[in-house]
Design a protein around this motif. Structure first.
Motif, PDB file in Angstrom:
ATOM      1  N   ALA A 231       2.970   9.442  -9.408  1.00  0.00           N
ATOM      2  CA  ALA A 231       3.806   8.310  -9.019  1.00  0.00           C
ATOM      3  C   ALA A 231       5.273   8.660  -9.179  1.00  0.00           C
ATOM      4  N   GLU A 232       6.062   8.249  -8.204  1.00  0.00           N
ATOM      5  CA  GLU A 232       7.511   8.384  -8.302  1.00  0.00           C
ATOM      6  C   GLU A 232       8.090   7.006  -8.589  1.00  0.00           C
ATOM      7  N   VAL A 233       9.096   6.972  -9.416  1.00  0.00           N
ATOM      8  CA  VAL A 233       9.767   5.726  -9.781  1.00  0.00           C
ATOM      9  C   VAL A 233      11.228   5.854  -9.350  1.00  0.00           C
TER      10      VAL A 233
ATOM     11  N   PRO B  69       1.185  -4.690  -3.811  1.00  0.00           N
ATOM     12  CA  PRO B  69       1.275  -3.332  -3.283  1.00  0.00           C
ATOM     13  C   PRO B  69       1.223  -3.319  -1.751  1.00  0.00           C
ATOM     14  N   TYR B  70       2.038  -2.443  -1.151  1.00  0.00           N
ATOM     15  CA  TYR B  70       2.034  -2.232   0.286  1.00  0.00           C
ATOM     16  C   TYR B  70       1.949  -0.731   0.539  1.00  0.00           C
ATOM     17  N   GLU B  71       1.566  -0.376   1.767  1.00  0.00           N
ATOM     18  CA  GLU B  71       1.328   1.031   2.084  1.00  0.00           C
ATOM     19  C   GLU B  71       2.559   1.684   2.685  1.00  0.00           C
ATOM     20  N   LYS B  72       2.789   2.934   2.291  1.00  0.00           N
ATOM     21  CA  LYS B  72       3.831   3.765   2.885  1.00  0.00           C
ATOM     22  C   LYS B  72       3.224   5.125   3.200  1.00  0.00           C
ATOM     23  N   LEU B  73       3.809   5.819   4.150  1.00  0.00           N
ATOM     24  CA  LEU B  73       3.356   7.154   4.516  1.00  0.00           C
ATOM     25  C   LEU B  73       4.489   8.149   4.344  1.00  0.00           C
ATOM     26  N   LEU B  74       4.172   9.320   3.780  1.00  0.00           N
ATOM     27  CA  LEU B  74       5.140  10.411   3.716  1.00  0.00           C
ATOM     28  C   LEU B  74       5.013  11.257   4.967  1.00  0.00           C
ATOM     29  N   ALA B  75       6.022  12.073   5.204  1.00  0.00           N
ATOM     30  CA  ALA B  75       6.019  12.906   6.406  1.00  0.00           C
ATOM     31  C   ALA B  75       4.859  13.899   6.425  1.00  0.00           C
ATOM     32  N   ASP B  76       4.357  14.285   5.249  1.00  0.00           N
ATOM     33  CA  ASP B  76       3.237  15.231   5.194  1.00  0.00           C
ATOM     34  C   ASP B  76       1.886  14.545   5.314  1.00  0.00           C
ATOM     35  N   GLY B  77       1.902  13.220   5.559  1.00  0.00           N
ATOM     36  CA  GLY B  77       0.662  12.491   5.777  1.00  0.00           C
ATOM     37  C   GLY B  77       0.095  11.808   4.557  1.00  0.00           C
ATOM     38  N   ARG B  78       0.678  12.021   3.392  1.00  0.00           N
ATOM     39  CA  ARG B  78       0.160  11.374   2.193  1.00  0.00           C
ATOM     40  C   ARG B  78       0.402   9.862   2.243  1.00  0.00           C
TER      41      ARG B  78
ATOM     42  N   LEU C 163       0.851   6.294   0.309  1.00  0.00           N
ATOM     43  CA  LEU C 163       1.343   5.770  -0.953  1.00  0.00           C
ATOM     44  C   LEU C 163       1.016   4.290  -1.060  1.00  0.00           C
ATOM     45  N   SER C 164       0.733   3.849  -2.262  1.00  0.00           N
ATOM     46  CA  SER C 164       0.680   2.423  -2.575  1.00  0.00           C
ATOM     47  C   SER C 164       1.952   2.112  -3.355  1.00  0.00           C
TER      48      SER C 164
ATOM     49  N   VAL D 288      16.952  -2.518  -7.584  1.00  0.00           N
ATOM     50  CA  VAL D 288      15.592  -2.666  -7.069  1.00  0.00           C
ATOM     51  C   VAL D 288      14.772  -1.503  -7.604  1.00  0.00           C
ATOM     52  N   LEU D 289      13.682  -1.831  -8.284  1.00  0.00           N
ATOM     53  CA  LEU D 289      12.787  -0.825  -8.849  1.00  0.00           C
ATOM     54  C   LEU D 289      11.588  -0.653  -7.931  1.00  0.00           C
ATOM     55  N   CYS D 290      11.338   0.576  -7.526  1.00  0.00           N
ATOM     56  CA  CYS D 290      10.192   0.872  -6.665  1.00  0.00           C
ATOM     57  C   CYS D 290       9.294   1.903  -7.345  1.00  0.00           C
ATOM     58  N   VAL D 291       8.004   1.631  -7.341  1.00  0.00           N
ATOM     59  CA  VAL D 291       7.007   2.574  -7.850  1.00  0.00           C
ATOM     60  C   VAL D 291       6.114   2.968  -6.679  1.00  0.00           C
ATOM     61  N   ASN D 292       6.051   4.255  -6.383  1.00  0.00           N
ATOM     62  CA  ASN D 292       5.277   4.774  -5.259  1.00  0.00           C
ATOM     63  C   ASN D 292       4.155   5.663  -5.794  1.00  0.00           C
ATOM     64  N   LEU D 293       2.915   5.202  -5.652  1.00  0.00           N
ATOM     65  CA  LEU D 293       1.756   5.918  -6.180  1.00  0.00           C
ATOM     66  C   LEU D 293       1.088   6.722  -5.071  1.00  0.00           C
ATOM     67  N   ASP D 294       0.977   8.032  -5.277  1.00  0.00           N
ATOM     68  CA  ASP D 294       0.312   8.914  -4.322  1.00  0.00           C
ATOM     69  C   ASP D 294      -1.190   8.664  -4.378  1.00  0.00           C
ATOM     70  N   ARG D 295      -1.764   8.238  -3.248  1.00  0.00           N
ATOM     71  CA  ARG D 295      -3.186   7.905  -3.201  1.00  0.00           C
ATOM     72  C   ARG D 295      -4.080   9.124  -2.988  1.00  0.00           C
ATOM     73  N   THR D 296      -3.498  10.298  -2.782  1.00  0.00           N
ATOM     74  CA  THR D 296      -4.290  11.484  -2.460  1.00  0.00           C
ATOM     75  C   THR D 296      -5.390  11.769  -3.483  1.00  0.00           C
ATOM     76  N   PRO D 297      -5.088  11.796  -4.789  1.00  0.00           N
ATOM     77  CA  PRO D 297      -6.174  12.066  -5.753  1.00  0.00           C
ATOM     78  C   PRO D 297      -7.282  11.019  -5.700  1.00  0.00           C
ATOM     79  N   LEU D 298      -6.916   9.749  -5.479  1.00  0.00           N
ATOM     80  CA  LEU D 298      -7.922   8.697  -5.389  1.00  0.00           C
ATOM     81  C   LEU D 298      -8.801   8.890  -4.158  1.00  0.00           C
ATOM     82  N   GLU D 299      -8.184   9.268  -3.042  1.00  0.00           N
ATOM     83  CA  GLU D 299      -8.957   9.456  -1.816  1.00  0.00           C
ATOM     84  C   GLU D 299      -9.891  10.654  -1.939  1.00  0.00           C
TER      85      GLU D 299
END
Length: 206
Positions: A27-29, A73-82, A84-85, A101-112
């Protein structure tokens, strides 16, 4: 990557770092400046963003006020296709003016990946090779009872008389009871007495 000169970073930085440590490295904060639309600080960046880069937050005044300053939570996409929640929270000063504004972006790749592994293990199996099991009467007993548990949705302890008759009928047709030691094993597996099994068998054979 933190810019500690800004008082908002000093105020909220410990919270941001705590979240990043808890969810890292997935996750990036990010702490954003809503006035300049720039990144104030970033912990565990998932991209090449750094403090001072554009935030691209948009206009806070257009947000739904019923969100009570927390969105997602809402979905975002990175340029490499990952995928994020993401969750965003508006942090306000004592006068209710938006401070950051505080944003937490969780990479869903390990969960998937984990979900894909679990799905593979849960995939339907091919029919078992019956010639390998036709002499294994104990396996036939376990299979017959287990299949009825799944079909009826009832555990063995809650089997009705009709349930037990159904299982015994299948075992009788499979000639399991021609094995001298089979009846006590069936009784134990069904959680009943041997006399109950013998009585039900007599009824079936009659």
């Amino acid at each position: 990557m933190v810019s500690e000169q800004d008082p908002r970073v000093r105020r909220w930085g410990a919270v941001c770092e705590a979240v990043a440590l808890l969810l890292g490295p997935y996750a990036e904060v990010v702490l954003h400046d809503p006035d300049t639309d720039r990144v104030l600080a970033i912990w565990n960046p998932l991209t090449a963003r750094a403090p001072g880069d554009p935030s691209a937050l948009g206009d806070l005044d257009r947000l739904d006020p019923s969100g009570r300053d927390v969105y997602g939570p809402y979905e975002k996409l990175l340029a490499d296709g990952r995928r994020l929640s993401s969750v965003s929270a508006v942090l306000r000063e004592d006068d209710e003016r938006p401070s950051a504004v505080l944003c937490v972006n969780l990479d869903r790749t390990p969960l998937e990946r984990a979900a894909a592994v679990l799905s593979a293990f849960g995939a339907p199996t091919t029919p078992r090779p019956e010639p390998l099991f036709e002499q294994d009467w104990s396996q036939r007993i376990a299979h017959a009872i287990g299949a009825h548990v799944r079909a009826s949705g009832r555990p063995v302890e809650r089997f009705t008389r009709a349930d037990r008759l159904t299982v015994l009928r299948e075992l009788e047709q499979a000639r399991v009871f021609t094995v001298r030691r089979a009846a006590p094993v069936v009784a134990e597996a069904l959680r009943v007495s041997r006399s109950t099994v013998y009585g039900l068998l007599t009824e079936l054979r009659r």
